[in-house]
Write a protein that holds these residues in place. Structure first.
Motif, short mmCIF file in Angstrom:
data_model
loop_
_atom_site.label_atom_id
_atom_site.label_comp_id
_atom_site.label_asym_id
_atom_site.label_seq_id
_atom_site.Cartn_x
_atom_site.Cartn_y
_atom_site.Cartn_z
N CYS A 1 6.91 25.94 2.48
CA CYS A 1 7.82 24.83 2.19
C CYS A 1 7.36 24.06 0.95
O CYS A 1 8.17 23.74 0.07
N LEU A 2 6.07 23.76 0.88
CA LEU A 2 5.55 23.02 -0.27
C LEU A 2 5.82 23.76 -1.58
O LEU A 2 6.21 23.16 -2.59
N LYS A 3 5.62 25.07 -1.55
CA LYS A 3 5.81 25.87 -2.77
C LYS A 3 7.28 26.00 -3.12
O LYS A 3 7.68 25.83 -4.28
N VAL B 1 10.03 24.21 -2.07
CA VAL B 1 10.81 22.99 -2.27
C VAL B 1 10.22 22.09 -3.34
O VAL B 1 10.95 21.48 -4.13
N TYR B 2 8.88 22.01 -3.39
CA TYR B 2 8.24 21.04 -4.29
C TYR B 2 7.36 21.68 -5.36
O TYR B 2 6.79 20.97 -6.18
N ASN B 3 7.24 23.00 -5.31
CA ASN B 3 6.37 23.73 -6.24
C ASN B 3 4.95 23.19 -6.21
O ASN B 3 4.30 23.00 -7.25
N LEU B 4 4.46 22.93 -5.00
CA LEU B 4 3.11 22.43 -4.80
C LEU B 4 2.27 23.46 -4.06
O LEU B 4 2.77 24.21 -3.23
N ASP B 5 0.98 23.48 -4.37
CA ASP B 5 0.07 24.40 -3.70
C ASP B 5 -0.65 23.76 -2.52
O ASP B 5 -1.25 24.45 -1.70
N LYS B 6 -0.59 22.43 -2.45
CA LYS B 6 -1.21 21.73 -1.33
C LYS B 6 -0.47 20.42 -1.07
O LYS B 6 0.31 19.96 -1.91
N MET B 7 -0.74 19.83 0.06
CA MET B 7 -0.10 18.58 0.43
C MET B 7 -0.57 17.45 -0.49
O MET B 7 -1.77 17.30 -0.73
N PRO B 8 0.35 16.66 -1.05
CA PRO B 8 -0.06 15.55 -1.93
C PRO B 8 -0.79 14.46 -1.15
O PRO B 8 -0.61 14.30 0.06
N ASP C 1 -0.40 11.31 -1.63
CA ASP C 1 0.54 10.20 -1.43
C ASP C 1 1.29 10.38 -0.11
O ASP C 1 2.12 11.26 0.04
N LYS C 2 0.98 9.53 0.87
CA LYS C 2 1.61 9.64 2.18
C LYS C 2 3.08 9.22 2.17
O LYS C 2 3.79 9.42 3.16
N ASN C 3 3.53 8.63 1.08
CA ASN C 3 4.94 8.26 0.95
C ASN C 3 5.78 9.37 0.33
O ASN C 3 7.00 9.24 0.22
N SER C 4 5.12 10.44 -0.07
CA SER C 4 5.84 11.57 -0.66
C SER C 4 6.68 12.28 0.40
O SER C 4 6.24 12.48 1.53
N SER C 5 7.89 12.65 0.03
CA SER C 5 8.76 13.38 0.98
C SER C 5 8.20 14.76 1.30
O SER C 5 8.61 15.38 2.28
N ALA C 6 7.23 15.21 0.51
CA ALA C 6 6.63 16.52 0.76
C ALA C 6 5.87 16.57 2.08
O ALA C 6 5.63 17.66 2.62
N ILE C 7 5.51 15.42 2.62
CA ILE C 7 4.78 15.42 3.90
C ILE C 7 5.61 16.04 5.01
O ILE C 7 5.06 16.53 6.01
N TYR C 8 6.94 16.05 4.84
CA TYR C 8 7.80 16.60 5.88
C TYR C 8 7.86 18.12 5.86
O TYR C 8 8.56 18.72 6.67
N CYS C 9 7.13 18.73 4.93
CA CYS C 9 6.93 20.17 5.02
C CYS C 9 6.02 20.51 6.19
O CYS C 9 6.04 21.63 6.71
N ASP C 10 5.21 19.54 6.59
CA ASP C 10 4.30 19.72 7.72
C ASP C 10 5.02 19.30 9.00
O ASP C 10 5.36 18.12 9.16
N PRO C 11 5.27 20.23 9.92
CA PRO C 11 5.97 19.88 11.17
C PRO C 11 5.30 18.75 11.93
O PRO C 11 5.97 17.99 12.63
N ASP C 12 3.99 18.61 11.77
CA ASP C 12 3.27 17.56 12.49
C ASP C 12 3.75 16.16 12.10
O ASP C 12 3.63 15.22 12.90
N ASP D 1 0.54 26.48 9.60
CA ASP D 1 0.00 26.22 8.26
C ASP D 1 0.76 27.01 7.21
O ASP D 1 1.03 26.51 6.11
N GLU D 2 1.12 28.24 7.55
CA GLU D 2 1.84 29.10 6.61
C GLU D 2 3.25 28.55 6.35
O GLU D 2 3.73 28.58 5.21
#
Length: 251
Positions: free
Chosen positions: A178-180, A182-189, A191-202, A172-173
């Protein structure tokens, strides 16, 4: 660190291999050995003597290092991608075997977390025979015909992938950082089509498992709990279908 490692003698590299504590240090030992001592028979024979040394070090700094058994037992966090190493680099024996394989381009077997003392002794003797110019039959790793990604196709890899899906605060850490970063995000968006989902190894892991078991796309009903239950129920009956390049449950 790199320049210093390149200046080390064979004696110093042998000692270094006994004491490396970080993945970066192990890599530098490999790099310096290949760069300077690829034809040094005395060095190679000394490495062979380390094959029976089962001393274990909990390596640090293992980001993007993939040793499937060490992912399964929690020593490494799977980050979705990285360098797959078959030898157990957490032991002196595994590091010595990796060095010998890299230096000679020969493979007489891997040192794993489950290698017995007798198996290590046999492996050591094979290296010594080879270095004394005797004929030694090479090890032939299991083949996964038509696999889309052979490196993730062993049963030990499947087990590690499924274990890696389970809840883990360190994973989780990694996702949060990665979100912060690479994307300056505090949580997963959402939108499942966002490339930010690949910050999650799962995100990678679910795709790999779908590929390995013949699903055309990720089935969201197959969550971490489902996969763990599936593994526990079927792990002894999984067989590779070489025609389709997937695992199937033996009837």
């Amino acid at each position: 660190m790199y320049d210093d490692a390149q200046k080390l003698t064979t004696s110093e590299l042998l000692e270094k291999n006994l004491n490396d504590k970080y993945w970066s240090e192990v890599f530098l030992t490999l790099n310096a050995s290949v760069n300077h001592y690829i034809d040094d028979k005395n060095y190679l024979k000394s490495l062979a003597e380390q094959i029976t040394d089962t001393t274990e070090t909990k390596l640090k700094g293992t980001s993007r290092l993939i040793i499937w058994d060490r992912i399964s037992n929690g020593d490494i966090i799977f980050e979705g991608k990285g360098l797959v190493i078959e030898n157990d680099l957490f032991t002196v024996a595994g590091r010595a075997n990796q060095l010998l394989q890299n230096l000679t381009n020969k493979n007489f077997g891997f040192v794993t977390i489950n290698s017995t003392k007798n198996e290590l002794k046999t492996l050591k003797n094979k290296w010594i025979d080879f270095l004394n110019e005797k004929t030694v039959e090479e090890y032939k790793p299991e083949q996964f015909k038509n696999s889309k990604i052979p490196e993730i196709s062993s049963l030990s890899a499947v087990k590690a992938l499924i274990v890696s899906l389970q809840a883990n605060s360190l994973k989780d850490e990694i996702t949060k950082k990665c979100l912060k970063k690479v994307y300056n995000l505090d949580k997963m968006p959402d939108d499942k089509n966002s490339s930010a989902i690949y910050c999650d190894p799962d995100s990678y892991t679910y795709a790999y498992l779908a590929m390995l078991f013949g699903d055309e796309k990720v089935n969201e009903s197959k969550d971490a709990k489902w996969w763990l239950s599936f593994w526990n129920e079927n792990k002894d009956n999984l067989v590779w279908n070489p025609e389709n390049g997937i695992y199937e449950v033996k009837k």
